[in-house]
Write a protein that holds these residues in place. Sequence first.
Motif, PDB file in Angstrom:
ATOM      1  N   GLN A  45       0.752  -2.901  -3.234  1.00  0.00           N
ATOM      2  CA  GLN A  45       0.132  -2.922  -2.599  1.00  0.00           C
ATOM      3  C   GLN A  45      -1.117  -3.812  -1.655  1.00  0.00           C
ATOM      4  OE1 GLN A  45       3.170   0.281  -0.591  1.00  0.00           O
ATOM      5  NE2 GLN A  45       1.125  -0.177   0.383  1.00  0.00           N
ATOM      6  N   ALA A 123       6.207  -3.145   1.967  1.00  0.00           N
ATOM      7  CA  ALA A 123       5.149  -2.599   2.649  1.00  0.00           C
ATOM      8  C   ALA A 123       4.567  -3.033   3.838  1.00  0.00           C
ATOM      9  CB  ALA A 123       3.847  -1.928   1.711  1.00  0.00           C
ATOM     10  N   LEU A 163      11.552   1.149   2.352  1.00  0.00           N
ATOM     11  CA  LEU A 163      11.283   0.506   2.774  1.00  0.00           C
ATOM     12  C   LEU A 163      11.993   0.786   4.317  1.00  0.00           C
ATOM     13  CD1 LEU A 163      10.380  -2.351   0.455  1.00  0.00           C
ATOM     14  CD2 LEU A 163       8.772  -1.035   1.367  1.00  0.00           C
TER      15      LEU A 163
END
Length: 361
Positions: A45, A123, A163
């Motif tokens: 991420q 994300a 998610l």
Amino acid sequence: MKKIKIFMMMLLAVLSFAACDDDDDDSKQSIISEYTLNDQQVAAQKAKSGKDKAVLLVAFGSTWTNAFAAFDETKRAYEAAFPDADVYFCFSSDICINRASAGEHGESRNYYEPRYLLHAIGAAKYNTVYVQSLQVIPGEEFANVVAAVKKFANNGYVKDAHLDDKYLKNVEIHLGMPLLNNLDEVDDVAKLLNDLYKDEAAQGVVAFMGHGNPDNYDSFKANVRYTQLEEALQVYSKNYYVGTVDMKGNYKQDVMTRMKNKNIASGKIYLHALMSIAGDHAHNDMAGAGNDYWDASEPTSEDNSWYEFFNHNGYTSVVPQTNDNPLGLLELPTIRQIWINHTKNAELLEDAYHSMYPEAE
């Protein structure tokens, strides 16, 4: 600005001696354990830069320094073409990921699988996501890219780290096609290759070496693109030929047969890689020179390089190089632009998927 830290921890499996590009010997394959967020704490991420669009470039991968440079150059070209997007880059090959990290050819690089980058993008909740395949033909490797994106869209990628379903319902996911996706693009690429290599074609044969798929893995029947490209190139000159390392009936000996059928039995033959980058196949299968790349007892062996094969069959092999390396297609700006155009015109995933699988519901 929302900040999301990068947590990248990968468990490397035992490295074997096989080449990154492919190897049919299972005993030589690098084995990677299944990853989960729970036991590996893997998350790719990245803090968003304030943009709502992401472009994910998916290459098969490589371990060669000149290939890394080509990937870097491609990423920069995409950043210039998509100033409103954050551009990400990943490898689809576990073997290449492992060996690039280990620095197989001197330089160590960390790349990750599409699932981690896709999870990171999800994300971070980008509104629009473009996934661009950097494959040449829509074959086996492209089918793997399609499967990866479908799994992301269905929220099935990372165990125990699903998610937001509401986000996935609304996010726009676009799928960018490979270089030679249809016949029109074959004609476009042929024209651009002739623009680049017509001077060589005036002096001898110009032979392009692609990868190709074995018959059992010829997804979307994509091997025909190599035949179509040769036909399109020969509109410009009879001296253009296109072969592969893995397509039955289109190996180096088949290329030579077609040359001899047109009374080309000697002279120079310029060898170029019809691959996104110049990795193991280009350096070894195509350009490998010396006794290690020639076995006279098996002249058509796949272990014999194109360079030595043609040299031992009455031709003079030439491998044009830049900075001591052959070039891949991503290093040719006019060819690379076709991939960029594919991204700009990429269909929504559902539309692209149904155009490839018209029977799908």
